[in-house]
Design an enzyme around this catalytic site. Sequence first.
Site, PDB file in Angstrom:
ATOM      1  N   HIS A 120       0.855  -1.191   0.000  1.00  0.00           N
ATOM      2  CA  HIS A 120       0.000   0.000   0.000  1.00  0.00           C
ATOM      3  C   HIS A 120       0.886   1.233   0.000  1.00  0.00           C
ATOM      4  O   HIS A 120       1.726   1.403   0.889  1.00  0.00           O
ATOM      5  CB  HIS A 120      -0.918   0.018   1.224  1.00  0.00           C
ATOM      6  CG  HIS A 120      -1.874   1.168   1.227  1.00  0.00           C
ATOM      7  ND1 HIS A 120      -3.139   1.089   0.679  1.00  0.00           N
ATOM      8  CD2 HIS A 120      -1.754   2.439   1.702  1.00  0.00           C
ATOM      9  CE1 HIS A 120      -3.752   2.257   0.821  1.00  0.00           C
ATOM     10  NE2 HIS A 120      -2.927   3.094   1.446  1.00  0.00           N
ATOM     11  N   CYS A 121       0.725   2.087  -0.993  1.00  0.00           N
ATOM     12  CA  CYS A 121       1.513   3.307  -1.101  1.00  0.00           C
ATOM     13  C   CYS A 121       0.745   4.450  -0.442  1.00  0.00           C
ATOM     14  O   CYS A 121      -0.351   4.803  -0.888  1.00  0.00           O
ATOM     15  CB  CYS A 121       1.808   3.628  -2.565  1.00  0.00           C
ATOM     16  SG  CYS A 121       2.726   5.171  -2.789  1.00  0.00           S
ATOM     17  N   PHE A 122       1.312   5.028   0.597  1.00  0.00           N
ATOM     18  CA  PHE A 122       0.629   6.099   1.307  1.00  0.00           C
ATOM     19  C   PHE A 122       0.669   7.408   0.539  1.00  0.00           C
ATOM     20  O   PHE A 122      -0.187   8.269   0.726  1.00  0.00           O
ATOM     21  CB  PHE A 122       1.253   6.278   2.693  1.00  0.00           C
ATOM     22  CG  PHE A 122       1.002   5.127   3.608  1.00  0.00           C
ATOM     23  CD1 PHE A 122      -0.207   4.993   4.266  1.00  0.00           C
ATOM     24  CD2 PHE A 122       1.979   4.148   3.808  1.00  0.00           C
ATOM     25  CE1 PHE A 122      -0.451   3.923   5.110  1.00  0.00           C
ATOM     26  CE2 PHE A 122       1.748   3.068   4.653  1.00  0.00           C
ATOM     27  CZ  PHE A 122       0.529   2.959   5.303  1.00  0.00           C
ATOM     28  N   GLY A 125      -2.123   6.889  -1.840  1.00  0.00           N
ATOM     29  CA  GLY A 125      -3.353   6.593  -1.121  1.00  0.00           C
ATOM     30  C   GLY A 125      -4.067   5.358  -1.603  1.00  0.00           C
ATOM     31  O   GLY A 125      -5.246   5.163  -1.297  1.00  0.00           O
TER      32      GLY A 125
END
Length: 275
Positions: A120-122, A125
């Site tokens: 998951h890439c913050f 998002g």
Amino acid sequence: MYFKMLKLRLLNAIAPTYFFTATVVTFALHFYFFLPTIFARPDAGFGTATLLHTVVFLYLMLNALGNYVMTIRYPAESATDHIVPVCSPDCPDRVDAHYLFNGRHFCKLCKKVILKRDHHCFFTGNCIGNKNMRYFIMFCIYTSCTCLYSLVLGVAYLTVEYSISFENPLTFLTLLPLSTGYFFLGAIPGQQFFLILMLYVWLGIGLTCAGFCCQQVLLVARGQTWCQVWKGQLVEAHSSWRANLSDVFGRRWLLGFFLPVQTVETPQDDNKKGS
């Protein structure tokens, strides 16, 4: 568990804001400080060097932003699984995601079923998977190039404007701690201290994105995902590294390397593939 999830949700909201803030600041520094000062002309016109650096900077930044948008526009979510399936018996019950059958993950942050989830890439998002991996890698490449290019121009600006010499290799190592002390003592202006701070921001982001890019390319070539590496799974390669790269980057990979365009098919679902 609740507080850990709350921290992840806050990070999911703060990271994109940080990215866009750094982008706007970088854009403003280039056109209001770096280019007018480094390539100053007596006639106040635009020379060849100014035009060349403007084109290079805009090309790098627009490609970074374009691939950022493409990463979000083509998510790795499943188009058919709208209800969370029952977790497999070996579900590790991680904070952010559950492993499901048939190579799928349910991301608790996205609240969607993700196909061949990598992580998951913050900053974007959303989750990175097989469908948007190509855009994420190109986003890392151009973000790294933009930051390192900004770092070079920032060093040139400090040399021209404040007569800071970088001939000694140790200058960059001691510049931030010394400048911090001088700033709080009132020996240097806030603008100079902010520009010095941005040098280290660009260096950190540039090296981090370059590391992410190298890691993801190696995983793609091996036909693996970060989720599998985290769980200690060794996947036997059923395809060659060329086929694995072609599966992610598509046949028109050369066009996608220079422009943020769609180069791979986006099938509705891919349940036959393992994670």
